[in-house]
Design a protein around this motif. Structure first.
Motif, mmCIF file in Angstrom:
data_model
loop_
_atom_site.group_PDB
_atom_site.id
_atom_site.type_symbol
_atom_site.label_atom_id
_atom_site.label_comp_id
_atom_site.label_asym_id
_atom_site.label_seq_id
_atom_site.Cartn_x
_atom_site.Cartn_y
_atom_site.Cartn_z
ATOM 1 N N ASP A 110 -31.721 70.186 -24.788
ATOM 2 C CA ASP A 110 -32.998 70.746 -25.268
ATOM 3 C C ASP A 110 -34.100 69.714 -25.058
ATOM 4 O O ASP A 110 -35.196 70.031 -24.587
ATOM 5 N N THR A 113 -35.224 69.203 -21.379
ATOM 6 C CA THR A 113 -36.053 70.220 -20.719
ATOM 7 C C THR A 113 -37.510 69.741 -20.638
ATOM 8 O O THR A 113 -38.281 70.248 -19.841
ATOM 9 N N LYS A 125 -33.055 72.990 -18.181
ATOM 10 C CA LYS A 125 -33.419 74.355 -18.600
ATOM 11 C C LYS A 125 -32.268 75.305 -18.326
ATOM 12 O O LYS A 125 -32.005 76.239 -19.073
ATOM 13 N N LYS A 126 -31.587 75.066 -17.225
ATOM 14 C CA LYS A 126 -30.463 75.917 -16.837
ATOM 15 C C LYS A 126 -29.250 75.654 -17.739
ATOM 16 O O LYS A 126 -28.643 76.585 -18.269
ATOM 17 N N GLN A 128 -29.093 74.280 -20.652
ATOM 18 C CA GLN A 128 -29.384 74.636 -22.040
ATOM 19 C C GLN A 128 -28.820 76.017 -22.417
ATOM 20 O O GLN A 128 -28.192 76.188 -23.456
#
Lengths: 249, 162
Positions: A110, A113, A125-126, A128
């Protein structure tokens, strides 16, 4: 941006994932019930895949090929925390380790990101989203078994007490901690540990388990100091690769 | 190939490339092909994996090259990128229908904050009931979960929301 600091961060994250991914894969065919067998195997696949993607980023900034990096290093060249290399033990031990590790990993990603290092932020982001399934799995079972029978509670508590100093070792500071924070790559191990502790306490508070007494963290893993269990794991993991490192798969 | 390559045509050809594990859905409808660029008769295809550890990625990449080569495109480059990362909302309506007809519950559309609630009562692809329970979020491949329908008593899989 301090490249040495960045590489140190990437190596420790990827090494944690690869080693725990391998330990998870040791549950394939051995799970206490079929669904758990598949769960640990699926998480193994995710973690090894995620480590590969980070080794790929490292490769793009001058490190070796991902397969070489994964299979050709010795224990003292690995930067994983000691917790992930410990043998699986019984199911309660693996489950508790999974809970402690994945809770931290989900918060770490997190945070990543928002990293100033774009390739890492995009990958985070992926990852997560994928980790949500891992933390969901851990939380469900910790809550269920942490409020079930005397045996399930006492087993989990014993594993928790044993793992806690190792879990604190996940947050061993890097020699480049200040650069990492100043460059906006990652908010640092201390910030992560604080959030992790709060999340763990929140979930443990919904069970009949107790937080272990604060103990000294088992450090050293990030500097390549490992338990006797890592080298045999690496020997087994790389056995096929080393027969012919140039083979085309 | 001498004539100018047309993007519509390339997308049409790429529709032939199916997911190797779910051969009823094309990579276009799955949403893993994120961009196609044609410059000076060179076709560059950007792809992104459904799950980072998806072992089928190399096959898919090769399949894209093979299909375009078959149609006479000599200069093809396929990049794996996380610039535009995959989530299950990227599956097209045509793709969702194909999954359903294949017996896999399509993932519900979501606001990118997947929590356990949206996995609890997935609509059964066999009888349409939502009287179903999640058996496990981990199925035979990284992208599928396992559910049971209490109406028709069938066990079914869902393409997981992500």
């Amino acid at each position: 941006m301090n490249q040495t600091a960045l590489k140190e961060l990437l190596y420790k994250i990827a090494d944690d994932q690869l080693i725990l991914g391998h330990r998870n894969s040791e549950w394939t065919g051995m799970g206490p019930l079929l669904e758990e067998d598949i769960a640990f195997s699926s998480m193994a696949q995710d973690k090894v895949g995620q480590s590969h993607a980070i080794y790929q980023i490292l490769h793009e900034i001058g490190e070796g090929e991902p397969d070489q990096v994964a299979f050709m290093r010795n224990a003292e060249q690995f930067h994983n925390c000691q917790m992930v290399e410990l043998p699986n033990g019984e199911y309660d031990f693996s489950l508790m380790r999974h809970f402690l590790y994945d809770t931290a990993e989900a918060i770490r990603f997190d945070m990543l990101t928002k990293s100033s290092y774009e390739p890492l932020a995009l990958l985070a982001k992926k990852i997560q989203g994928e980790l949500r399934y891992h933390t969901m799995h851990a939380k469900t079972w910790i809550k269920q078994l942490g409020t079930a029978t005397e045996e399930s509670k006492s087993r989990l508590q014993t594993s928790f007490n044993e793992l806690f100093p190792y879990a604190l070792g996940m947050f061993e500071q890097s020699p480049y901690e200040n650069d990492i924070i100043a460059d906006g790559i990652f908010p640092g191990e201390e910030a992560l540990k604080e959030k992790w502790m709060a999340r763990v306490e929140e979930i443990i508070g919904q069970t009949d388990l107790k937080m272990p007494e604060v103990s000294e963290a088992k450090l050293g893993g990030r500097k390549g100091e490992h338990t006797e269990y890592l080298q045999p794991l690496l020997d087994e993991m790389s056995e096929v690769f080393k027969i012919d490192p140039t083979a085309d798969w | 190939m001498n004539e100018v390559i047309n993007k519509e045509q390339v997308l049409d050809w790429l529709d032939e490339v199916k997911d190797p594990e779910i051969p009823v859905i094309s990579l276009i409808d799955l949403g893993v092909i994120t961009n196609v660029d044609i410059t000076d008769n060179k076709v560059t295809v950007d792809m992104t994996p459904t799950f980072v550890g998806c072992p089928a990625m190399d096959y898919m990449k090769q399949d894209v090259v093979d299909v375009l080569t078959k149609h006479g495109v000599d200069n093809v480059e396929v990049n794996i990128s996380f610039k535009e990362s995959w989530n299950s909302n990227k599956i097209t309506d045509k793709g969702r229908k194909a999954l359903h007809d294949f017996g896999l519950a399509p993932p519900p559309k979501h606001n990118l904050q997947v929590d356990i609630d949206i996995l609890e009562h997935v609509e059964c692809p066999n009888c349409g009931s939502d009287n179903t329970i999640l058996k496990t979020p981990f199925g035979p491949t990284a992208c599928r979960s396992i559910h049971h329908c209490d109406s028709c008593h069938e066990t079914f899989e869902q393409f997981k929301p992500l």
